[in-house]
Design a protein around this motif. Structure first.
Motif, mmCIF file in Angstrom:
data_model
loop_
_atom_site.group_PDB
_atom_site.id
_atom_site.type_symbol
_atom_site.label_atom_id
_atom_site.label_comp_id
_atom_site.label_asym_id
_atom_site.label_seq_id
_atom_site.Cartn_x
_atom_site.Cartn_y
_atom_site.Cartn_z
ATOM 1 N N GLU A 123 0.826 -1.204 0.000
ATOM 2 C CA GLU A 123 0.000 0.000 0.000
ATOM 3 C C GLU A 123 0.869 1.266 0.000
ATOM 4 O O GLU A 123 0.569 2.239 -0.705
ATOM 5 N N ILE A 124 1.944 1.261 0.765
ATOM 6 C CA ILE A 124 2.864 2.408 0.770
ATOM 7 C C ILE A 124 3.469 2.602 -0.621
ATOM 8 O O ILE A 124 3.563 3.729 -1.120
ATOM 9 N N ALA A 125 3.865 1.511 -1.252
ATOM 10 C CA ALA A 125 4.434 1.600 -2.594
ATOM 11 C C ALA A 125 3.411 2.109 -3.602
ATOM 12 O O ALA A 125 3.744 2.854 -4.533
ATOM 13 N N THR A 126 2.142 1.741 -3.405
ATOM 14 C CA THR A 126 1.091 2.196 -4.316
ATOM 15 C C THR A 126 0.864 3.693 -4.174
ATOM 16 O O THR A 126 0.725 4.408 -5.177
ATOM 17 N N TYR A 127 0.827 4.202 -2.947
ATOM 18 C CA TYR A 127 0.709 5.642 -2.744
ATOM 19 C C TYR A 127 1.823 6.382 -3.472
ATOM 20 O O TYR A 127 1.622 7.483 -3.986
ATOM 21 N N ALA A 128 3.015 5.794 -3.489
ATOM 22 C CA ALA A 128 4.192 6.434 -4.091
ATOM 23 C C ALA A 128 4.324 6.143 -5.577
ATOM 24 O O ALA A 128 5.320 6.533 -6.191
ATOM 25 N N ASN A 129 3.336 5.469 -6.148
ATOM 26 C CA ASN A 129 3.388 5.113 -7.565
ATOM 27 C C ASN A 129 4.629 4.287 -7.894
ATOM 28 O O ASN A 129 5.169 4.355 -8.992
ATOM 29 N N GLY A 130 5.106 3.532 -6.913
ATOM 30 C CA GLY A 130 6.257 2.663 -7.108
ATOM 31 C C GLY A 130 7.601 3.322 -6.905
ATOM 32 O O GLY A 130 8.633 2.637 -6.943
ATOM 33 N N PHE A 131 7.639 4.627 -6.671
ATOM 34 C CA PHE A 131 8.913 5.328 -6.479
ATOM 35 C C PHE A 131 9.412 5.153 -5.045
ATOM 36 O O PHE A 131 9.540 6.117 -4.288
ATOM 37 N N ASP A 305 15.915 11.712 -4.608
ATOM 38 C CA ASP A 305 14.705 11.145 -5.193
ATOM 39 C C ASP A 305 14.319 11.902 -6.466
ATOM 40 O O ASP A 305 14.547 13.110 -6.584
ATOM 41 N N PRO A 306 13.685 11.200 -7.421
ATOM 42 C CA PRO A 306 13.361 11.856 -8.695
ATOM 43 C C PRO A 306 12.223 12.870 -8.604
ATOM 44 O O PRO A 306 12.136 13.765 -9.443
ATOM 45 N N ILE A 307 11.340 12.734 -7.599
ATOM 46 C CA ILE A 307 10.142 13.579 -7.520
ATOM 47 C C ILE A 307 10.029 14.165 -6.118
ATOM 48 O O ILE A 307 10.194 13.453 -5.125
ATOM 49 N N GLY A 308 9.720 15.448 -6.028
ATOM 50 C CA GLY A 308 9.466 16.066 -4.744
ATOM 51 C C GLY A 308 8.161 15.577 -4.140
ATOM 52 O O GLY A 308 7.222 15.223 -4.860
ATOM 53 N N ASP A 492 10.606 13.907 0.468
ATOM 54 C CA ASP A 492 11.572 13.322 -0.464
ATOM 55 C C ASP A 492 12.957 13.708 0.024
ATOM 56 O O ASP A 492 13.123 14.658 0.775
ATOM 57 N N GLY A 493 13.940 12.961 -0.397
ATOM 58 C CA GLY A 493 15.281 13.261 0.091
ATOM 59 C C GLY A 493 16.346 12.454 -0.613
ATOM 60 O O GLY A 493 16.154 11.935 -1.721
ATOM 61 N N PHE A 523 11.287 6.512 0.347
ATOM 62 C CA PHE A 523 10.157 5.968 1.106
ATOM 63 C C PHE A 523 8.822 6.554 0.670
ATOM 64 O O PHE A 523 7.799 5.874 0.722
ATOM 65 N N PHE A 524 8.816 7.809 0.259
ATOM 66 C CA PHE A 524 7.580 8.490 -0.115
ATOM 67 C C PHE A 524 7.721 9.131 -1.487
ATOM 68 O O PHE A 524 8.802 9.541 -1.888
ATOM 69 N N SER A 525 6.599 9.255 -2.179
ATOM 70 C CA SER A 525 6.557 10.000 -3.432
ATOM 71 C C SER A 525 5.088 10.218 -3.796
ATOM 72 O O SER A 525 4.226 9.413 -3.421
ATOM 73 N N VAL A 526 4.822 11.288 -4.495
ATOM 74 C CA VAL A 526 3.500 11.618 -5.036
ATOM 75 C C VAL A 526 2.500 11.989 -3.945
ATOM 76 O O VAL A 526 1.973 13.085 -3.906
ATOM 77 N N SER A 527 2.212 11.029 -3.037
ATOM 78 C CA SER A 527 1.161 11.258 -2.043
ATOM 79 C C SER A 527 1.584 10.679 -0.698
ATOM 80 O O SER A 527 2.234 9.635 -0.636
#
Length: 556
Positions: A123-131, A305-308, A492-493, A523-527
Motif C-alpha cells: 500500500e505504501i508503494a502504491t501511494y508512491a506510484n512505485g517510487f 529522489d526523482p520527484i518532490g 523526499d530526500g 520511502f515516499f513520493s507523489v502522495s
C-alpha cells in the motif's frame, strides 16, 4: 512475521539555497546542477577557531535526531547533538508502527487492528506510484514495532508519560477510497507531568541521562571527508556571539537529521511547484528547514529522489477575498479535514470529499486558483463523530478509548476565533453564505441542494462518497471558509541504503555518514499515506534509532 530482506524533524542547517548568478537555465546553476545546490562552501582554516572531538555527531536535535542520540549513547558511544535552534522544535507525537506490544494486546478485542505487513508495504508503494526502495519500507515494517516498545519504556520510566495506541480504522463496512491502518501511537502526559513536560522533554532528558550532550545555537555548514572518502566530521558555526566557525570531529560517524527543505523556497519551486500553489502560510511552531542536510550529502556525491513530495494537510484557510498560493498568509484550520461539502470557487462540487488529505488537495489543484470552500452546518459536531475519521484529525476518542489529539470542544473554539477574525463565514441561509464567501449564489445553492438530495437518498451518484459520510446540511446556521494546504514537511530526500548511508549514482554508500528523517529518501513520493497514522514520524524514529546503533557499534 518479519518480511524477508531489508519526514519534521528540527533543522540544524543554515542560510538560504545558493543561487548562481544569472544562470542560463533558471533551474541549472553555473556548476551544471540545480541552482539551489551550488557547491560546498569553502571555509578558510584561519576562520575555524574551535575544534570539538566526539564519537557520534547528530546534526538536528528533533524527531529523528533525539532517537539517534539515545540509541548511539545506549550503544556506548560518546554523543554530541547540534542544532541551530535553542530547543527541540515540533517533535512529532503521532508515531506509526506495526506490531508493537500495545497493538498486539488489542487484537483479541479488536481483530480489525491487525496489520498484514505485506499488505501495508504494498500500500505504501502504491501511494508512491512505485517510487520507493522496497527494502526501506520493509525495514520500517519489521523494526517499527520494536522502536515503539523502546520509546514506550523510555517515556514511562518516571510515570510522567504514557504511550497510547490510537486504535481505529474507521468504518470497515464502508472504508472509502483507501484502507485505513491502525498504526498510530501517541505519547500522553499523566497527572504527574507539569505543563512544561511533554514528549520532547522526556526523550531529550533520557538522552542526557545516557550521557549524550547537546550544543544549541550551532548551525551545520558542511561535512568533511578523509582521503578515502569517509566522512570524519563537520564544519559548523556558532549562531550567536562572534559567529565563529568550529570543526567537530566524529570518529564513529555523523548522522544528519535536519528536517528536509520546506522553507527553502527555491528548492520547493524546483522540486514540487504544485504544492507551492496550494500552500497557505499558516503560523505555527517548527524549525526552519532549508535543505542543509540534503545539500551536504549531495555535495559528497549522493543522489536525490526523482520527484518532490510533502506532507500536506487541508488545514489552512484564507479570507473570502484571498486564494491559496505561496506567500499568502492565512490561518490554521484544524476542522478542514472533516469530509463535509467542498465546492470550488465556481460553486461546484468537484470530487469525493472523503479520502487521504492530499487527495483532496490534489483535486483542488485542478480547480480555479487551487482553492476550495468547506461548508458545514449547525450539526457539525454530531456529524463529525458519525464520519468516524482516523488519525490526527479525529475529534473524538478512538475505538479502544485512546485519546484523540484535539477535542471537538476545542475545535469549536478555534472556529469561533476564525469567525471573529473574518476567515470562517456564518449565515442563516445558503444564499447569504455564498455571498459572504464570494461564490456564485445560484451555482452554490444548486450544488448544496443536489448534495442534500444525495444524502437523503443515501447514494452519491456524482462522486460515490461513502454513505456514513454523506450527511445532510440542512440546519442553520451554515458555515463556510476558503481552504488550501497546510504544509507540514517535505518527505523526499537523499537516496539511502538499509544501513542509513547515503548512496551515490552507482549505489555505493558514503561511509561515515548516516541520514534519517526528511533528509532521507526512498520511502515516499507523489502522495503521503495519512491513513497510516504517524507513518512519516515512525519511519524517522525507526531509522534514527537504527542509525544511532550502527554508528556507535560500527556494524555498518
Amino acid at each position: 512475521m518479519a518480511l524477508s530482506g531489508l519526514a519534521a524533524g528540527t533543522l540544524a542547517g543554515c542560510g538560504k539555497g545558493y543561487t548562481a548568478q544569472e544562470p542560463n537555465n533558471p533551474r541549472v546553476g553555473d556548476f551544471g546542477v540545480p541552482s539551489w545546490l551550488g557547491e560546498a562552501p569553502v571555509i578558510e582554516e584561519s576562520l575555524i577557531t574551535e575544534t570539538v572531538e566526539t564519537e557520534v555527531l547528530v546534526v538536528g536535535v528533533g524527531t529523528g535526531g533525539i532517537p539517534a542520540m539515545i540509541s548511539a549513547a545506549e550503544n556506548g558511544a560518546r554523543v554530541l547533538g547540534i542544532d541551530r535552534q535553542n530547543s527541540p522544535r515540533n517533535v512529532r507525537e503521532d508515531i506509526g508502527a506495526v506490531d508493537s506490544r500495545l497493538q498486539q494486546a488489542s487484537f483479541e478485542e479488536f481483530p480489525q487492528f491487525r496489520i498484514d505487513k505485506t499488505n501495508i508495504v504494498q500500500e505504501i508503494a502504491t501511494y508512491a506510484n512505485g517510487f520507493v526502495n522496497y527494502d526501506l519500507v520493509k525495514l520500517w515494517a519489521n523494526e517499527s514495532g520494536a522502536m515503539i516498545d523502546w520509546l514506550t519504556d523510555i517515556i514511562q520510566r518516571d510515570g510522567k508519560m504514557v504511550m497510547e495506541f490510537e486504535g481505529g480504522v474507521g468504518n470497515v463496512d464502508e472504508p472509502g477510497i483507501r484502507k485505513a491502518f491502525a498504526t498510530g501511537h501517541s505519547p500522553q502526559p499523566t497527572e504527574l507531568a507539569d505543563e512544561e513536560w511533554g514528549f520532547a522533554e522526556s526523550i531529550l532528558a533520557y538522552a542526557a541521562e545516557q550521557g549524550a550532550e547537546v550544543r544549541w545555537r550551532t548551525e551545520f555548514i558542511k561535512c568533511e571527508q578523509d582521503e578515502s572518502g569517509r566522512v570524519t566530521g563537520v564544519i559548523a558555526r556558532a549562531v550567536d556571539d562572534d559567529r565563529h566557525y568550529l570543526r567537530i570531529n566524529a570518529s564513529k560517524g555523523v548522522i544528519l537529521s535536519t528536517g528536509g527543505y520546506g522553507n527553502n523556497l527555491e528548492m520547493m519551486e524546483d522540486r514540487q511547484p504544485w504544492n507551492q500553489k496550494l500552500r497557505i502560510a499558516a503560523p505555527g511552531s517548527g524549525g526552519n528547514p532549508t535543505g542543509s542536510g540534503i545539500k551536504a550529502a549531495m555535495w559528497l556525491g549522493a543522489t536525490i529522489d526523482p520527484i518532490g513530495a510533502a506532507v500536506t494537510f487541508n488545514r489552512a484557510c484564507v479570507k473570502p477575498d484571498q486564494t491559496a498560493g505561496d506567500g499568502v498568509l492565512g490561518r490554521w484550520f484544524w476542522f478542514g479535514e472533516q469530509p463535509f461539502l467542498k465546492l470550488n470557487l465556481k460553486g461546484e462540487r468537484f470530487c469525493n470529499e472523503s479520502g487521504p488529505y492530499d487527495y483532496m488537495l490534489h483535486a483542488a489543484y485542478m480547480q480555479p486558483h487551487h482553492t476550495y470552500v468547506d461548508i458545514w452546518d449547525a450539526n457539525h459536531a454530531e456529524q463529525a463523530e458519525m464520519m468516524d475519521e482516523v488519525g490526527c484529525c479525529r475529534l473524538f476518542p478512538f475505538d479502544n478509548g485512546a485519546r484523540n489529539n484535539i477535542p471537538m470542544a476545542v475545535v469549536d473554539g478555534m472556529i469561533e476565533k476564525l469567525i471573529e477574525d473574518g476567515y470562517v463565514q456564518k449565515a442563516d441561509t445558503m444564499e447569504e453564505l455564498a455571498q459572504k464567501l464570494n461564490l456564485p449564489v445560484e451555482a452554490t445553492v444548486a450544488s448544496w441542494q443536489r448534495y442534500n438530495e444525495f444524502a437523503t437518498n443515501g447514494e452519491d451518484t456524482d462522486y460515490w462518497k461513502e454513505p456514513h459520510r454523506l450527511l445532510p446540511l440542512t440546519t442553520p446556521p451554515f458555515y463556510g471558509v476558503r481552504t488550501g494546504a497546510w504544509f507540514l514537511a517535505t518527505i523526499d530526500g537523499v537516496s539511502i541504503d538499509t544501513n542509513m548511508h547515503p548512496t551515490d549514482a552507482d549505489g555505493n554508500p558514503i561511509q561515515g555518514l548516516y541520514l534519517t528523517g526528511n533528509d532521507s529518501g526512498g520511502f515516499f513520493s507523489v502522495s503521503y499515506p495519512n491513513l497510516m497514522t504517524g507513518l512519516a514520524c515512525g519511519r524517522t524514529m525507526t531509522f534514527g534509532r537504527r542509525a544511532g546503533m550502527l554508528a556507535a557499534t560500527g556494524q555498518a
